[in-house]
Structures are given as C-alpha cells and as structure tokens.
Design an enzyme around this catalytic site. Sequence first.
Site, PDB file in Angstrom:
ATOM      1  N   ASP A  11       0.870  -1.185   0.000  1.00 39.59           N
ATOM      2  CA  ASP A  11       0.000   0.000   0.000  1.00 39.59           C
ATOM      3  C   ASP A  11       0.907   1.236   0.000  1.00 39.59           C
ATOM      4  O   ASP A  11       2.041   1.156  -0.449  1.00 39.59           O
ATOM      5  CB  ASP A  11      -0.956  -0.063   1.211  1.00 39.59           C
ATOM      6  CG  ASP A  11      -2.233   0.742   0.986  1.00 39.59           C
ATOM      7  OD1 ASP A  11      -2.217   1.712   0.208  1.00 39.59           O
ATOM      8  OD2 ASP A  11      -3.261   0.409   1.599  1.00 39.59           O
TER       9      ASP A  11
ATOM     10  N   HIS B 290       2.326   2.155  -3.150  1.00 37.51           N
ATOM     11  CA  HIS B 290       1.421   3.131  -3.750  1.00 37.51           C
ATOM     12  C   HIS B 290       1.951   4.554  -3.587  1.00 37.51           C
ATOM     13  O   HIS B 290       1.177   5.515  -3.613  1.00 37.51           O
ATOM     14  CB  HIS B 290       0.012   2.997  -3.161  1.00 37.51           C
ATOM     15  CG  HIS B 290      -0.639   1.669  -3.428  1.00 37.51           C
ATOM     16  ND1 HIS B 290      -1.908   1.346  -3.017  1.00 37.51           N
ATOM     17  CD2 HIS B 290      -0.179   0.561  -4.076  1.00 37.51           C
ATOM     18  CE1 HIS B 290      -2.201   0.098  -3.401  1.00 37.51           C
ATOM     19  NE2 HIS B 290      -1.162  -0.397  -4.027  1.00 37.51           N
TER      20      HIS B 290
END
Length: 407
Positions: free
Chosen positions: A227, A250
């Site tokens: 993430d 991310h």
Amino acid sequence: MASRFLILSVLSLFFFFLAVSNASTNGYHGGDKIFDVRNYGARGDGKRDNAIEITKAWNDACQWSGGRSTVYIPLGTFYLSQVTFSGPCKSYITFIITGTLSAPRDPNVIKQEAWIEFRYVDNLTVTGGGLLDGQGFYSWSLNDCNKNPNCRTLAINIGFAFVRSSRINGLRSINSKMGHLNFYSVEDFNITRVTITAPGDSPNTDGIKIGRSKDMHIYNVTIATGDDCIAILDGTTNLDISDVRCGPGHGISVGSLGRYKDEKNVEGLTVRNSIFNGTTDGLRIKTYAKSVSAISVSNFLYDNIQMVNVENPIVIDQQYCPNGQCDSPGKYDSHVQIRDVKYNKIWGTSTSQAALSMQCSKTFPCQDVELSNINLIYSGRDGLATAFCQNVGGSVRGTIVPAGCRV
Ligand SMILES: *[C@@H]1O[C@H](CO)[C@@H](O)[C@H](O)[C@H]1NC(C)=O
Ligand SMILES: *[C@@H]1O[C@H](CO)[C@@H](O)[C@H](O)[C@H]1NC(C)=O
Ligand SMILES: *[C@@H]1O[C@H](CO)[C@@H](O)[C@H](O)[C@H]1NC(C)=O
Ligand SMILES: *[C@@H]1O[C@H](CO)[C@@H](O)[C@H](O)[C@H]1NC(C)=O
C-alpha cells in the site's frame, strides 16, 4: 601484622564496593542503566510469549530516575502476543532491539490497534537494527477491504501515540498484518534508517502512516510494500521527507481527506531527493468528492524526485472513490482546498500515459500550483505521456514534459 592489615583493607574495600553498588541499584547514585529483558525471564526461543517479561523490563526502565535507561532485547526470536509501553517515564529512555520480535500468526490474539504500542513517552529512542516480524502472511487472505467498506482492521506492527521529542534510528519491519509504522499525535519525531518490506500484493500494508502529528523528519528509509509507502493523514503539519526509496507500493500519499467531520488541515510537507521504483502512484494527493470537512492542504514542496516505471507519477485526485465504494460518483465536489503546491525537478518514466494528472475540485479549485522542470516519459510504445489538469490555478516554469496543462 602485615597480613592482618591486608585482610582488613581487602574487607573494607569489599564493603566499600558493596555500598556503592547498593547505592546505584537503589538509585542514590546517578547512573545509566541497562534493563536486559533476559533478566526478566524473556526467552528468544520463538515460542514462549514474552509480553509480561518485556513489559516488566519497560516499566522498570521507565521508572528509572538515576540516569538514562535502556531496555535491551538481544539476538534471538522473541515471540510477543501484544504490548503497550506507556509513559510518562522519568528520564531519557532507549529501546534497543537487536534480535527479532515476532507477532502471533492468529490476528485474533492482538486486541489493540498496534501489536507494539508506545504511548505518552518523551525522549524515546528506538534503535538496534532489529526486526519486527508481523507474520501478516497468515492474515492477508482475511482482508476483504476492497469489497467491504466496514471491513475489520488488523494490527499495525508498531504504533506511537502522544510521543514527543523521540526517534527511530535503525529498525526493520516486515510483513505487517495491516500497516507497519503508525504515528498519531506525535511531535518532534525523527525516523531514520528504517527498512520496511512486504509483498507488493499484500493488502493495506501501509509503510509509515502519520496523522495529527507535527515536526517530523523521515530520512533515508527504504519501503517496499503493498500500500502507500508513506500515508499522510489529516492534521499533519511540518513533515520533512527525504532520501526515500519507495517501491513496490502506492507512493507517498496525502489523504484520503475530507470524508469525516472534524478533520484538520495538512500543512507544510516537503518531499525531496527520493526515488519511486515500480510503484502504482508517485506523489499523490487524494480527497473524497463527497466531503463533510472544509479543510485545506497547503504549503507543499516536491523537489528532485526520480520515477522509475511508475504507473501514475503525479496525481491530484479530488474525486477519490476507492473500489467504487462511494455513492453517486461525479455528483459531489470536494470541499478540500488545495493551495501552494510546488513540483520541481520530477523526472523519469511512467508505465501509463497518464504521467501528470490533476483533477481538482470545481468549487474549490487548486490554487498556486507551481510546476517546474518536469520530465516524465511514457515507457510504453503506443503513444506519448499525457498531462491532464482540471480546475488548477498556478504557474509553470522551465520545461514541462508532458506539456499541455494550462495552470
Ligand atoms: C525530554 O527532553 C526535554 C528537552 O529535550 C526536556 O525538557 C524534558 O524534561 C525531557 N523529559 C523527560 C521525561 O526526560
Ligand atoms: C530531528 O532531526 C532534526 C534535523 O536533523 C533535528 O534538528 C532535531 O533535533 C531532531 N529531533 C529529534 C527528536 O531527534
Ligand atoms: C542509510 O541507511 C542505510 C541502512 O538502512 C545505511 O546503511 C546507510 O549508511 C544510510 N545512509 C546515510 C547517508 O545515512
Ligand atoms: C528498480 O527496481 C528494479 C527491480 O527491483 C531494479 O532492478 C532496478 O535497479 C531499480 N532501479 C533503480 C534506479 O533503483
């Protein structure tokens, strides 16, 4: 005669040392002290739970007022069900982890937000180069947050709440269940030489997550996770980030913002001299379209950032709607005001054509966005990189590739 004198002086020397050592363990004499968890019965055999033993060592160290205190975790694998290390402590305190702390495989064992929590501590140093192993592999399959908006949250590896004037210098965190390092209401905190690792497809394993905190520095960290490498949430001010290696992951994300009432502004972020390699996003700001809080995001500088095969290197998304989980997409307009954001010297490759995308709010257009020296090349063969800007006000300097944004 001489021998009797010798015995007497040896004896008195003995009593002298006895007195001194008594005095120092009772805290009468100043002195730094090491609290080795083995002396509290902790065992690095990877099996027995050491929560009680390590908490006892912490409590003694925290109450030590004779000088600086150190909790010491030696080499070995110390299984730990869950712990909360609370202050306030009486002096400067160091937490040295040289070995491995290993989390329960069963996520139900952890009943608090973070597996390891520090709360209400000042002047804390966490160091030692050791490893936090979240054993997340055994719970990632239970994560349905991509389908279920009320999904259950699993433990973060290590959390700091209400901690001031403190630092982490040298620590590794792997395979968290749901997030590695979390900071809430922290002030004057430095994170250096931290390495965070989890597979690129492990769900919600944010690297460093920060909210309601101020005056923090993140320097020389390596993050590969599933993430955000760094997630910056509401109420974060004066955060300085440099020398980050991010990927997979991310990217460095501000938000999501605007969803809940009582959110606070995000002000004063710098991200410098960093590299994103194989991430989905690079530099991203995301706010919900349907926003109940009218906050602002301001005074940002992104400077000297290299992108290597990043899907979306520069993103402002004020219509954020993860996994289609918001009602009536397109119907609402974010009330989050983005202002004074500078991008300078952002370069490298993008794996999608959308190298530069800024979708700002119609009712609160982005103000004073400054782009200078941008050079992002689409690495595919079916066209060139594109720039998309909507409701963006500001200025452009130097060469901008991809061009086409009228800000
Ligand atoms: C922490 O350090 C600050 C100065 O940096 C000092 O004012 C404060 O008293 C210290 N707190 C403790 C608990 O030692
Ligand atoms: C954090 O780093 C900054 C800059 O190097 C330094 O001025 C500050 O004293 C540090 N704070 C702590 C708590 O280590
Ligand atoms: C950055 O951190 C790594 C360990 O993670 C260390 O080996 C290296 O010396 C650090 N570099 C600087 C400039 O501090
Ligand atoms: C990016 O990551 C790839 C794959 O891990 C690696 O081979 C390459 O050296 C990295 N590039 C840079 C510039 O760090």
